[in-house]
Design a protein around this motif. Structure first.
Motif, mmCIF file in Angstrom:
data_model
loop_
_atom_site.group_PDB
_atom_site.id
_atom_site.type_symbol
_atom_site.label_atom_id
_atom_site.label_comp_id
_atom_site.label_asym_id
_atom_site.label_seq_id
_atom_site.Cartn_x
_atom_site.Cartn_y
_atom_site.Cartn_z
ATOM 1 N N LYS A 33 0.856 -1.258 -0.037
ATOM 2 C CA LYS A 33 -0.088 -0.024 0.108
ATOM 3 C C LYS A 33 0.885 1.093 -0.090
ATOM 4 C CE LYS A 33 -3.991 -2.321 0.782
ATOM 5 N NZ LYS A 33 -4.828 -2.492 -0.231
ATOM 6 N N TYR A 34 0.399 2.093 -0.906
ATOM 7 C CA TYR A 34 1.269 3.445 -0.744
ATOM 8 C C TYR A 34 0.343 4.259 -0.105
ATOM 9 C CZ TYR A 34 3.498 7.862 -2.498
ATOM 10 O OH TYR A 34 3.870 8.935 -2.270
ATOM 11 N N HIS A 35 1.177 5.375 0.617
ATOM 12 C CA HIS A 35 0.573 6.281 1.601
ATOM 13 C C HIS A 35 0.959 7.715 1.452
ATOM 14 C CE1 HIS A 35 -0.867 3.112 4.402
ATOM 15 N NE2 HIS A 35 0.455 2.645 4.207
ATOM 16 N N PRO A 36 0.278 8.241 0.237
ATOM 17 C CA PRO A 36 0.851 9.587 -0.388
ATOM 18 C C PRO A 36 1.188 10.747 0.674
ATOM 19 C CG PRO A 36 -1.526 9.122 -1.087
ATOM 20 C CD PRO A 36 -0.988 8.355 0.050
ATOM 21 N N GLY A 37 0.459 10.804 1.593
ATOM 22 C CA GLY A 37 0.620 11.899 2.601
ATOM 23 C C GLY A 37 2.003 11.797 3.203
ATOM 24 N N ARG A 38 2.313 10.371 3.670
ATOM 25 C CA ARG A 38 3.677 10.379 4.160
ATOM 26 C C ARG A 38 4.704 9.735 3.176
ATOM 27 N NH1 ARG A 38 0.002 7.026 7.475
ATOM 28 N NH2 ARG A 38 0.930 5.038 6.715
ATOM 29 N N GLU A 66 6.421 -0.644 7.413
ATOM 30 C CA GLU A 66 6.300 0.661 6.497
ATOM 31 C C GLU A 66 7.715 0.982 6.250
ATOM 32 O OE1 GLU A 66 4.366 5.230 7.103
ATOM 33 O OE2 GLU A 66 3.283 3.590 7.881
ATOM 34 N N SER A 67 7.858 1.430 4.978
ATOM 35 C CA SER A 67 9.211 2.245 4.516
ATOM 36 C C SER A 67 9.054 3.257 3.386
ATOM 37 C CB SER A 67 10.131 1.230 4.151
ATOM 38 O OG SER A 67 11.490 1.663 3.667
ATOM 39 N N ASP A 68 9.958 3.890 2.972
ATOM 40 C CA ASP A 68 9.794 4.673 1.924
ATOM 41 C C ASP A 68 10.357 4.112 0.687
ATOM 42 O OD1 ASP A 68 12.577 4.729 2.262
ATOM 43 O OD2 ASP A 68 12.732 6.786 2.250
ATOM 44 N N ASP A 69 10.711 2.682 0.546
ATOM 45 C CA ASP A 69 11.206 2.153 -0.457
ATOM 46 C C ASP A 69 10.346 0.720 -0.229
ATOM 47 O OD1 ASP A 69 12.492 0.345 -2.205
ATOM 48 O OD2 ASP A 69 14.615 0.350 -1.268
ATOM 49 N N PRO A 70 9.444 0.658 -1.471
ATOM 50 C CA PRO A 70 8.563 -0.471 -1.812
ATOM 51 C C PRO A 70 9.459 -1.893 -1.562
ATOM 52 C CG PRO A 70 8.696 0.562 -3.548
ATOM 53 C CD PRO A 70 9.281 1.504 -2.651
#
Length: 100
Positions: A33-38, A66-70
């Motif tokens: 899941k991508y969280h655009p706000g974060r 959770e991470s900024d790298d999928p």
């Protein structure tokens, strides 16, 4: 993994959620899941009692990362301890991929 290939299951997380059955429970993998706000990605695993109605009896959240790298998220999903003190690949022989 019964009902499919373990590596294919992990790859499937890029496209959507999936479920496995293990010891009378269903584990629902959220998919990537991508969280655009974060500006982050995450994956979680929820545990449900196996009942006639899908996802009727939620029991607990057994995993979340959770991470900024999928790619990091999927790597952790495969390598971290999920439940019963085991990683995905240690559990995979006892899991059944189901469409529930």
């Amino acid at each position: 993994m019964q009902g499919g290939d373990a590596d294919e299951f992990i790859d499937y997380m890029n496209d959507g959620e999936a479920s496995v059955r293990h010891r009378g429970y269903v584990y629902r993998f959220s998919g990537l899941k991508y969280h655009p706000g974060r500006d982050t990605y995450s994956v979680s695993v929820e545990k449900y009692r196996f009942t006639r109605e899908p996802f009727e009896e939620f029991m607990e959240l057994v995993y979340n990362y959770e991470s900024d790298d999928p790619d990091d998220v999927l790597d952790h999903l495969a390598e971290d301890i999920l439940w019963d003190g085991k990683s995905f690949y240690e559990l995979e022989k006892a899991l059944t991929w189901i469409d529930w």
